[in-house]
Design a protein around this motif. Structure first.
Motif, short mmCIF file in Angstrom:
data_model
loop_
_atom_site.label_atom_id
_atom_site.label_comp_id
_atom_site.label_asym_id
_atom_site.label_seq_id
_atom_site.Cartn_x
_atom_site.Cartn_y
_atom_site.Cartn_z
N ALA A 47 0.95 -0.96 -0.43
CA ALA A 47 0.05 -0.11 -0.01
C ALA A 47 1.34 1.12 0.32
CB ALA A 47 -1.28 0.02 1.37
N PRO A 48 1.13 1.63 -1.45
CA PRO A 48 2.11 2.47 -1.55
C PRO A 48 1.90 4.07 0.26
CG PRO A 48 0.55 3.00 -3.29
CD PRO A 48 0.86 1.55 -2.25
N LEU A 49 2.54 4.97 0.53
CA LEU A 49 1.98 5.61 1.55
C LEU A 49 3.09 7.04 0.60
CD1 LEU A 49 0.91 6.99 4.21
CD2 LEU A 49 2.96 5.95 5.23
N ALA A 50 4.22 7.03 0.64
CA ALA A 50 4.72 8.69 -0.25
C ALA A 50 5.88 7.54 -0.76
CB ALA A 50 5.46 9.24 1.06
N ALA A 51 6.63 8.52 -1.34
CA ALA A 51 7.87 8.80 -2.34
C ALA A 51 8.34 9.94 -2.31
CB ALA A 51 7.49 7.88 -3.83
N LEU A 52 9.62 9.84 -1.99
CA LEU A 52 10.95 11.11 -2.81
C LEU A 52 11.44 10.70 -3.69
CD1 LEU A 52 12.67 12.45 0.42
CD2 LEU A 52 10.29 13.72 -0.88
N ILE A 53 11.50 11.35 -4.69
CA ILE A 53 11.86 11.06 -6.40
C ILE A 53 12.62 11.74 -6.61
CG2 ILE A 53 9.44 11.42 -7.44
CD1 ILE A 53 10.07 9.23 -8.92
N GLY A 54 14.16 12.05 -7.74
CA GLY A 54 13.99 12.74 -8.21
C GLY A 54 15.92 12.68 -8.68
N SER A 55 15.72 13.73 -9.65
CA SER A 55 17.36 13.32 -9.57
C SER A 55 18.02 14.98 -9.10
CB SER A 55 17.00 13.10 -11.61
OG SER A 55 16.70 12.58 -12.22
N ASP A 56 17.39 15.76 -8.60
CA ASP A 56 18.30 17.03 -8.41
C ASP A 56 18.35 16.64 -6.46
OD1 ASP A 56 19.00 18.98 -7.49
OD2 ASP A 56 17.59 20.04 -8.05
N ARG A 57 19.25 16.38 -5.62
CA ARG A 57 19.33 16.17 -4.51
C ARG A 57 19.15 17.10 -3.74
NH1 ARG A 57 25.65 14.63 -3.71
NH2 ARG A 57 24.84 13.94 -1.78
N ASP A 58 19.19 19.04 -4.03
CA ASP A 58 18.13 19.63 -3.41
C ASP A 58 17.84 19.56 -3.91
OD1 ASP A 58 21.15 20.07 -2.50
OD2 ASP A 58 21.13 21.00 -4.60
N ARG A 59 16.78 19.07 -4.72
CA ARG A 59 15.36 19.33 -4.81
C ARG A 59 14.25 18.37 -4.94
NH1 ARG A 59 14.30 23.91 -8.98
NH2 ARG A 59 12.12 23.69 -8.83
N PRO A 60 13.93 17.40 -3.77
CA PRO A 60 13.05 15.96 -4.14
C PRO A 60 11.69 16.33 -4.49
CG PRO A 60 13.96 16.32 -2.55
CD PRO A 60 14.86 17.54 -2.73
N ASN A 61 11.34 15.70 -5.08
CA ASN A 61 9.42 15.65 -5.43
C ASN A 61 8.85 14.62 -4.23
OD1 ASN A 61 9.97 17.75 -7.76
ND2 ASN A 61 10.08 15.37 -8.87
N VAL A 62 8.69 15.15 -3.84
CA VAL A 62 7.33 14.61 -3.34
C VAL A 62 5.63 13.79 -3.59
CG1 VAL A 62 6.32 14.33 -0.06
CG2 VAL A 62 8.62 16.48 -1.14
N ILE A 63 5.45 12.79 -2.82
CA ILE A 63 4.20 11.77 -3.68
C ILE A 63 3.89 11.39 -2.14
CG2 ILE A 63 2.66 10.34 -5.09
CD1 ILE A 63 5.56 11.03 -7.03
N VAL A 64 2.56 11.65 -2.08
CA VAL A 64 1.90 11.72 -0.95
C VAL A 64 0.17 11.51 -1.20
CG1 VAL A 64 0.96 11.69 1.74
CG2 VAL A 64 3.16 12.68 0.88
N THR A 65 0.45 10.11 -0.62
CA THR A 65 -1.42 9.56 -0.95
C THR A 65 -2.38 10.08 -0.34
OG1 THR A 65 -0.92 6.80 0.35
CG2 THR A 65 -0.81 7.00 -1.98
N ARG A 66 -3.63 10.58 -0.69
CA ARG A 66 -4.69 10.72 -0.05
C ARG A 66 -4.88 10.11 1.44
NH1 ARG A 66 -6.63 15.57 -2.50
NH2 ARG A 66 -8.85 15.03 -2.01
N GLN A 67 -5.79 9.12 0.64
CA GLN A 67 -5.90 8.12 1.48
C GLN A 67 -5.42 6.77 1.10
OE1 GLN A 67 -6.15 6.50 4.97
NE2 GLN A 67 -7.98 8.03 4.76
N PRO A 68 -3.97 6.31 1.76
CA PRO A 68 -3.11 4.98 1.03
C PRO A 68 -4.52 3.76 1.19
CG PRO A 68 -2.66 5.85 3.70
CD PRO A 68 -3.35 6.81 3.08
N ARG A 69 -5.32 3.90 2.32
CA ARG A 69 -5.80 2.84 2.77
C ARG A 69 -6.99 2.69 1.61
NH1 ARG A 69 -4.78 3.53 8.44
NH2 ARG A 69 -3.87 2.32 9.33
N GLU A 70 -7.42 3.04 0.38
CA GLU A 70 -8.44 3.48 -0.14
C GLU A 70 -7.01 2.59 -1.45
OE1 GLU A 70 -10.59 7.08 -0.84
OE2 GLU A 70 -11.21 6.58 1.21
#
Length: 496
Positions: A47-70
């Motif tokens: 159940a994905p909760l969140a992730a940091l992703i990107g190629s710039d170590r100083d500016r990661p992109n943040v992705i967070v689920t609105r409701q991980p149980r759905e």
């Protein structure tokens, strides 16, 4: 675990200093790696909760689920992740270069995308998320955006590539570090990226023991993911998720979600920094000679798969049939053996392990006949004889093929092995890579007094019999498999 690795671990534990296992780095590192630090919700499979992703170590992109149980929100999470992953894939695919001549002329990408995750559990996250999304329908009542299914196809490809020892497409930072350095802790403890980095690059002014103790404190160094700390789940995460579920207005939901995003970003940032620090540390180790060739092959594989995705686009089958399983198993074995041989040819520390087991020996040339010839079918053949004196234990048989790493794997046949009071004397007949003339080209035959090394490991293999065509698969292996066509039921599993 090899003999030298065991010794290095013991020395590291005794001196509290990491020990280098290889002289060179046998892993390509991209100029712009894509780092992914995932988090999953405890108690539910993938159940994905969140992730940091990107190629710039100083500016990661943040992705967070609105409701991980759905489950619908999990697919929304995948849609956001798709925009971050598919863009660099398409950018890499646009930059190509020609190579080869004539009928063999082809194109390959200039550089292929490379994904880094903190540990092998991150690879498992990529694999399961790929399986969850690639089998979704893009038409009908339960349709998902085409980018979600394409993301699943690509994540599955990256996860499959990670199973090969020589691949550089998807890399776990802990594995890459452990391939170069040995620490004084167990394999399980090395799986914690924070603890591993505490050994290899402790904070300024702190010794290794103190750094490791700090790394094991989840408040100071949260787990490297994708699992979260149980105390954090109980005291912080669960109350916020309850508030998120109880929010009745868009404004209230947005405020709670902002609080959740900030909290999870704080949990992932230390791991994000550790992955980049690991990449920096590995870049300081010189790259082995054969790494560039393996990365060219990886670029070829990426190019071929991108062409498949753009022309065919069907997702990988839910389960492999007998033919694909057999081919894949054979490729896994061959590429593993070739990779181990290439590491030995490139790295004296790796080769030292084979010397300890008797699969290689090093010594000095005490006699050489560089002009020796033997009768052939049409003419005599140049077959120089070299005698090597060595103190290494020689556990190789007469008539066995051995190879010289310093001469690009030049083949020789053992003619005799003589046990003397000073050690062993091995007579070798050289077989190839000496040129096509009547005399050997300069440098192709060891000279008297040269230090040489020979090993039985080789990166070349005898080709096996051709695999049967799809329609010729025998009944003992299930017969010709039906053509795979995705259906809605493929995605309807517990983990989805």
């Amino acid at each position: 675990m090899t003999v030298l690795t065991s010794l290095a671990r013991a020395l590291a534990a005794d001196s509290m200093t990491p020990q280098q296992l290889t002289v060179f780095r046998h892993q390509h590192i991209s100029h712009q790696p894509i780092v992914v630090v995932p988090l999953t919700l405890a108690g539910e499979t993938n159940a994905p909760l969140a992730a940091l992703i990107g190629s710039d170590r100083d500016r990661p992109n943040v992705i967070v689920t609105r409701q991980p149980r759905e489950r619908a929100e999990r697919l929304n999470f995948a849609g956001k992740l798709a925009s971050e992953v598919l863009f660099p894939i398409e950018m890499a695919a646009k930059r190509t270069q020609p190579f080869g001549r004539g009928q063999d002329s082809r194109v390959r990408v200039v550089d292929a995308p490379q994904i880094w995750v903190p540990n092998p559990a991150g690879i498992e996250f990529i694999s399961t998320l790929g399986r969850m999304t690639r089998l979704r329908q893009i038409e009908g009542p339960w349709a998902v955006p085409a980018t979600v299914r394409r993301l699943g196809i690509w994540l599955t490809w990256f996860a499959e590539q990670a199973e090969f020892a020589d691949s550089g497409a998807l890399i776990a930072a802990t594995r890459a570090l452990s391939a170069v350095w040995a620490t004084g802790q167990s394999d399980l403890e090395d799986g914690n990226l924070a603890a591993l980095m505490a050994w290899l690059a402790p904070p300024s002014g702190m010794d290794v023991a103190s750094a490791v103790a700090r790394a094991e404190n989840p408040e100071l160094c949260p787990p490297a993911g994708p699992s979260t700390d149980p105390v954090f789940d109980r005291l912080f995460l669960e109350p916020v998720l309850r508030d998120l579920a109880a929010a009745r207005t868009p404004v209230a939901h947005k405020a709670v979600h902002r609080r959740l995003t900030t909290m999870l970003e704080e949990q992932m940032l230390p791991t994000w920094q550790h992955v980049w620090a690991a990449i920096d540390l590995l870049r300081q180790v010189p790259e082995a000679g054969r790494v560039a060739r393996r990365w060219e092959q990886q670029r070829d594989r990426f190019t071929s798969f991108h062409q498949y995705v753009t022309t065919d686009g069907r997702p990988q089958a839910k389960r492999d049939n007998a033919s694909r399983s057999g081919r894949r198993l054979a490729e896994l074995e061959q590429r593993m053996a070739a990779f181990e041989a290439q590491r030995a040819f490139d790295d004296p520390l790796v080769l030292a392990d084979y010397r300890l087991t008797g699969e290689a020996f090093a010594g000095r040339v005490v006699d050489v006949d560089a002009t020796r010839r033997v009768p052939g079918q049409r003419r005599s053949l140049l077959r120089p004889r070299v005698t090597v004196a060595t103190s290494d234990p020689v556990r190789l048989d007469v008539g066995q093929n051995v190879y010289d790493p310093s001469r690009n794997g030049q083949q020789a046949i053992i003619e005799s092995v003589i046990d003397t009071e000073q050690g062993w004397q091995v007579e070798l007949e050289l077989q190839n890579q000496m040129g096509s003339g009547q005399t050997a080209k300069p440098g192709s035959v060891p000279a008297l007094g040269d230090d040489v090394t020979y090993t039985s490991v080789t990166e070349t293999f005898v080709r096996r019999r051709a695999w049967p065509a799809r329609e010729d698969i025998p009944w003992t292996h299930g017969g010709p498999p039906p053509e795979y066509k995705p259906v809605a039921e493929d995605a309807a599993e517990d983990w989805s």
